[in-house]
Scaffold this active site. Structure first.
Site, PDB file in Angstrom:
ATOM      1  N   GLU A  18      12.643   2.920  13.931  1.00 60.74           N
ATOM      2  CA  GLU A  18      11.670   3.901  13.421  1.00 60.74           C
ATOM      3  C   GLU A  18      10.427   3.834  14.294  1.00 60.74           C
ATOM      4  O   GLU A  18      10.385   3.070  15.263  1.00 60.74           O
ATOM      5  CB  GLU A  18      11.329   3.611  11.951  1.00 60.74           C
ATOM      6  CG  GLU A  18      10.687   2.258  11.734  1.00 60.74           C
ATOM      7  CD  GLU A  18      10.347   1.968  10.270  1.00 60.74           C
ATOM      8  OE1 GLU A  18      10.185   2.903   9.474  1.00 60.74           O
ATOM      9  OE2 GLU A  18      10.217   0.768   9.942  1.00 60.74           O
ATOM     10  N   TYR A  64       0.840  -1.192   0.000  1.00 59.69           N
ATOM     11  CA  TYR A  64       0.000   0.000   0.000  1.00 59.69           C
ATOM     12  C   TYR A  64       0.874   1.240   0.000  1.00 59.69           C
ATOM     13  O   TYR A  64       2.087   1.175   0.232  1.00 59.69           O
ATOM     14  CB  TYR A  64      -0.951   0.008   1.215  1.00 59.69           C
ATOM     15  CG  TYR A  64      -0.284   0.362   2.524  1.00 59.69           C
ATOM     16  CD1 TYR A  64       0.562  -0.533   3.169  1.00 59.69           C
ATOM     17  CD2 TYR A  64      -0.482   1.615   3.100  1.00 59.69           C
ATOM     18  CE1 TYR A  64       1.181  -0.183   4.367  1.00 59.69           C
ATOM     19  CE2 TYR A  64       0.138   1.959   4.296  1.00 59.69           C
ATOM     20  CZ  TYR A  64       0.962   1.055   4.913  1.00 59.69           C
ATOM     21  OH  TYR A  64       1.581   1.396   6.083  1.00 59.69           O
ATOM     22  N   LYS A 110       6.568  -1.885   2.093  1.00 56.52           N
ATOM     23  CA  LYS A 110       5.367  -1.305   2.709  1.00 56.52           C
ATOM     24  C   LYS A 110       4.205  -2.275   2.482  1.00 56.52           C
ATOM     25  O   LYS A 110       3.309  -2.036   1.657  1.00 56.52           O
ATOM     26  CB  LYS A 110       5.106   0.077   2.091  1.00 56.52           C
ATOM     27  CG  LYS A 110       4.213   0.972   2.937  1.00 56.52           C
ATOM     28  CD  LYS A 110       4.301   2.409   2.466  1.00 56.52           C
ATOM     29  CE  LYS A 110       3.233   3.291   3.048  1.00 56.52           C
ATOM     30  NZ  LYS A 110       3.329   3.518   4.487  1.00 56.52           N
ATOM     31  N   LEU A 120      11.361   1.399   6.928  1.00 55.04           N
ATOM     32  CA  LEU A 120      10.787   1.856   5.671  1.00 55.04           C
ATOM     33  C   LEU A 120      11.547   3.121   5.276  1.00 55.04           C
ATOM     34  O   LEU A 120      11.734   4.017   6.106  1.00 55.04           O
ATOM     35  CB  LEU A 120       9.301   2.185   5.870  1.00 55.04           C
ATOM     36  CG  LEU A 120       8.599   2.573   4.572  1.00 55.04           C
ATOM     37  CD1 LEU A 120       8.361   1.338   3.703  1.00 55.04           C
ATOM     38  CD2 LEU A 120       7.279   3.262   4.853  1.00 55.04           C
TER      39      LEU A 120
END
Ligand SMILES: Cc1ncc(COP(=O)(O)O)c(C=O)c1O
Length: 289
Positions: free
Chosen positions: A181, A31, A149, A205
């Site tokens: 993250e 996505y 992702k 990511l």
């Protein structure tokens, strides 16, 4: 609200996927979320390039010869037809491997992937940005392909829920003693006047906003290095901030109940937030007052 599903524009209530869709059964897909300001997409090509890389990495493609340009045209129509061409909006875009009888291995022969896009209004939470937010740390129990992702967000969902239950906004993942993250953001820490952030690799990511903020720091002459921050360094951090497509630059003023810096958004995150808003074509909140 009008949405796009597999070649058709339909109302959200009418949009439905088969129960055998592999997105539903396995989280087998990817996505993206793209920001739009006054009808203009921000860094759309970076998002679509990341999506294409993600698709290639999991042996998938867009359905029916759909191109990047085709996706953007759908997104533009969603903004127009949902009256979202003024102010801020987001486009959510999801591709799954399609619907087929449940087997772990890919459907053979392949089936047409499912493509779904939707648009939503977005409001910059100016008061929250001005105050900063609190975060918790959480063990990074995710797999080792966090650069993709994918729809498999259970570890992120559980960490974010844990943050919310503790009255915090974000969960900052810690793997092998270092900050990787956030559950839905990239994390930057200012130590000794220098910004540090985890380097791009399979454990985070590669955030599009992260990339823009790194460029902006260089333009503003703020020193930045892509080097991990150890969790013990949080206690002497001058500033911590998060970045993301729907987060922009957001200062973290408390981690695990302990104040960060002065307890207010610092000069570096404020400068970068203003520069990002300008780059996005929006008037920075501080200048609008
Ligand atoms: C785990 C994770 N890291 C970082 C980000 C920020 O990425 P971007 O700036 O491309 O939105 C996101 C965004 O959803 C995310 O889910």
């Amino acid at each position: 609200m009008l949405v796009y599903l597999n070649g058709e524009f339909v109302s959200r209530e009418q949009a439905a996927v088969p129960v055998e869709d592999r997105g539903f059964l396995f989280g087998d897909g990817v996505y993206e979320v793209i920001r739009a300001v006054n009808g203009r997409f921000f860094t759309a090509h970076e998002h679509l390039a990341r999506m294409e890389e993600g698709l290639a990495a999991i042996g998938m493609r867009l359905p029916g010869g759909m191109t990047r340009q085709g996706v953007l045209e759908i997104a533009e129509r969603l903004l127009r037809e949902n009256s979202l061409t003024e102010g801020h909006a987001t486009i959510y875009l999801q591709v799954t491997r399609g619907a087929a009888p449940r087997t772990h291995f890919f459907p053979s022969p392949p089936v047409e992937p499912t493509l779904y896009l939707t648009a939503a209004p977005f409001t910059v939470p100016e008061e929250v940005v001005a105050r900063g937010v609190s975060a918790i740390t959480a063990p990074d129990v995710r797999w080792s392909r966090c650069n993709l992702k994918t729809l498999n967000l259970l570890a992120n969902v559980l960490a974010k829920q844990s943050a919310v239950e503790q009255g915090a906004t974000e969960a900052i993942f810690v793997r092998d003693g270092v900050i990787t993250e956030g559950a839905s953001t990239n994390v930057f820490v200012v130590v000794d006047g220098k910004i540090r952030t985890f380097p791009v690799c399979n454990y985070i990511l590669s955030g599009v906003t992260r990339g823009v903020v790194i460029e902006l720091a260089a333009e503003l002459g703020i020193p930045l290095i892509e080097r991990p921050v150890r969790v013990e360094e949080i206690s002497r951090a001058e500033e911590i901030f998060l970045t993301g497509t729907t987060t922009d630059v957001l200062a973290v003023v408390e981690v695990d109940g302990l104040q960060v810096g002065t307890g207010r958004p610092g000069a570096i995150s404020t400068a970068l937030g203003g520069a990002l808003a300008e780059r996005m074509g929006q008037v920075p909140a501080s200048a609008a007052r």
